[in-house]
Design an enzyme around this catalytic site. Structure first.
Site, PDB file in Angstrom:
ATOM      1  N   GLN A   1       0.832  -1.203   0.000  1.00 28.23           N
ATOM      2  CA  GLN A   1       0.000   0.000   0.000  1.00 28.23           C
ATOM      3  C   GLN A   1       0.870   1.258   0.000  1.00 28.23           C
ATOM      4  O   GLN A   1       0.371   2.355  -0.155  1.00 28.23           O
ATOM      5  CB  GLN A   1      -0.898   0.018   1.243  1.00 28.23           C
ATOM      6  CG  GLN A   1      -1.833  -1.167   1.342  1.00 28.23           C
ATOM      7  CD  GLN A   1      -2.609  -1.149   2.637  1.00 28.23           C
ATOM      8  OE1 GLN A   1      -3.600  -0.434   2.752  1.00 28.23           O
ATOM      9  NE2 GLN A   1      -2.159  -1.911   3.613  1.00 28.23           N
ATOM     10  N   ASN A   2       2.170   1.073   0.229  1.00 27.77           N
ATOM     11  CA  ASN A   2       3.082   2.207   0.350  1.00 27.77           C
ATOM     12  C   ASN A   2       3.446   2.763  -1.021  1.00 27.77           C
ATOM     13  O   ASN A   2       3.520   2.033  -2.001  1.00 27.77           O
ATOM     14  CB  ASN A   2       4.348   1.790   1.093  1.00 27.77           C
ATOM     15  CG  ASN A   2       4.040   1.303   2.497  1.00 27.77           C
ATOM     16  OD1 ASN A   2       2.992   1.616   3.052  1.00 27.77           O
ATOM     17  ND2 ASN A   2       4.942   0.545   3.078  1.00 27.77           N
ATOM     18  N   VAL A   3       3.725   4.056  -1.048  1.00 27.28           N
ATOM     19  CA  VAL A   3       4.062   4.728  -2.299  1.00 27.28           C
ATOM     20  C   VAL A   3       5.542   5.105  -2.355  1.00 27.28           C
ATOM     21  O   VAL A   3       5.965   5.809  -3.267  1.00 27.28           O
ATOM     22  CB  VAL A   3       3.189   5.997  -2.491  1.00 27.28           C
ATOM     23  CG1 VAL A   3       1.727   5.625  -2.611  1.00 27.28           C
ATOM     24  CG2 VAL A   3       3.403   6.997  -1.362  1.00 27.28           C
TER      25      VAL A   3
ATOM     26  N   HIS B   1      -1.101   1.694  -4.610  1.00 27.28           N
ATOM     27  CA  HIS B   1      -1.478   3.107  -4.707  1.00 27.28           C
ATOM     28  C   HIS B   1      -0.505   3.926  -5.553  1.00 27.28           C
ATOM     29  O   HIS B   1      -0.465   5.146  -5.453  1.00 27.28           O
ATOM     30  CB  HIS B   1      -1.581   3.721  -3.307  1.00 27.28           C
ATOM     31  CG  HIS B   1      -2.596   3.056  -2.437  1.00 27.28           C
ATOM     32  ND1 HIS B   1      -3.916   2.918  -2.798  1.00 27.28           N
ATOM     33  CD2 HIS B   1      -2.483   2.461  -1.217  1.00 27.28           C
ATOM     34  CE1 HIS B   1      -4.571   2.282  -1.844  1.00 27.28           C
ATOM     35  NE2 HIS B   1      -3.731   1.992  -0.880  1.00 27.28           N
TER      36      HIS B   1
ATOM     37  N   CYS C   1       0.368  21.527 -16.047  1.00 25.63           N
ATOM     38  CA  CYS C   1       1.188  20.558 -16.753  1.00 25.63           C
ATOM     39  C   CYS C   1       1.954  21.279 -17.868  1.00 25.63           C
ATOM     40  O   CYS C   1       1.358  22.003 -18.681  1.00 25.63           O
ATOM     41  CB  CYS C   1       0.298  19.473 -17.358  1.00 25.63           C
ATOM     42  SG  CYS C   1       1.176  18.330 -18.446  1.00 25.63           S
TER      43      CYS C   1
END
Length: 203
Positions: free
Chosen positions: A122-124, A140, A199
Site C-alpha cells: 500500500q506504500n508509495v 497506490h 502541466c
C-alpha cells in the site's frame, strides 16, 4: 526537601504491552512462514516507519491523524489541491531521502530465496524495490512519479519539487513535522496564495 517527582517514571507506558504483542506476533508470523512455502505479502505504512516515514495508525489500528485526502476532493476542489501541494512541498524531502529498513531488506531476501509468491504494498515510497524486491505491486502507485490528470504525461516528482520551490520560495522556507506519504503538518495557514503549476505539456 524531597526531590521532584519524575512524571515519566510515574506514568505507565505502552512499551511493555507493545513488546509482548510484538513477541507473540513475531512467533506467530515465524510459524506461519515456516509452514507455507510461498507467501503472499501485503505491507502497509508500518513497514516504512523505521525508514523515517510516519504512519497513519497506532498499535490498535486507530487513526493517529485525519485520513488522507480523497481523489474526489483532490480533483473537485482547487483549494484542496493547493493545500495538498503546499504540504507536499515541505514533506517531499522526507520521502526522497528515505532508505530501505530491515523489513524491506528481509522481504527482499525472502524473495531471492523464492519464498514470496507476491509482494503487494500500500506504500508509495518505492522502498521494496530499492531493497531489491522484484515484481512488487504498488497498490497506490509511486510518489516519485507525478501524472497529469489531463494528458496522462508522467514526470519525476523531483522535477516538480524544483518548480514548486521556484514558484513558492516563502513556502519552501517553512519547516513542519513530516507526515505520512510525503505530507507535512502545515495547519492553520491560508493556502490560497500557493502557486500550483499547470502541466508543462498540455497546460
Amino acid at each position: 526537601m524531597p526531590a521532584a517527582a519524575n512524571p515519566r517514571r510515574e506514568r505507565p507506558t505502552a512499551r511493555p504491552r507493545m513488546l509482548a504483542r510484538m513477541d507473540a506476533n513475531s512467533a506467530a508470523l515465524a510459524d506461519f512462514a515456516t509452514r507455507h512455502r510461498k507467501l503472499f505479502v501485503l505491507t502497509g505504512a508500518g513497514c516504512s516507519t523505521e525508514s523515517g516515514i510516519p504512519d497513519y495508525r497506532d498499535l490498535d489500528g486507530e487513526w493517529k491523524r485525519p485520513s488522507p485526502v480523497t481523489y474526489q476532493a483532490f480533483m473537485g476542489e482547487e483549494s484542496t489541491r493547493k493545500r495538498y501541494w503546499a504540504r507536499s512541498l515541505i514533506g517531499w524531502p522526507t520521502m526522497a531521502g528515505a532508505r530501505p529498513g530491515a523489513a524491506h531488506r528481509a522481504l527482499a531476501k525472502l524473495g531471492d530465496a523464492g519464498r514470496v509468491g507476491l509482494l503487494l504494498t500500500q506504500n508509495v515510497d518505492g522502498l521494496h524495490d530499492a531493497a531489491g524486491s522484484r515484481g512488487t505491486v504498488d497498490l497506490h502507485g509511486r510518489i516519485a512519479t507525478v501524472r497529469c490528470m489531463g494528458c496522462e504525461r508522467r514526470t519525476p516528482r523531483s522535477e516538480l519539487q524544483l518548480e514548486l520551490r521556484r514558484r513558492n520560495p516563502r513556502w519552501a522556507e517553512l519547516e513542519a513535522r513530516a507526515a505520512p506519504d510525503g505530507d507535512a503538518d502545515l495547519e492553520g495557514r491560508d493556502f490560497s496564495t500557493f502557486d500550483v503549476p499547470a502541466c508543462p505539456h498540455c497546460g
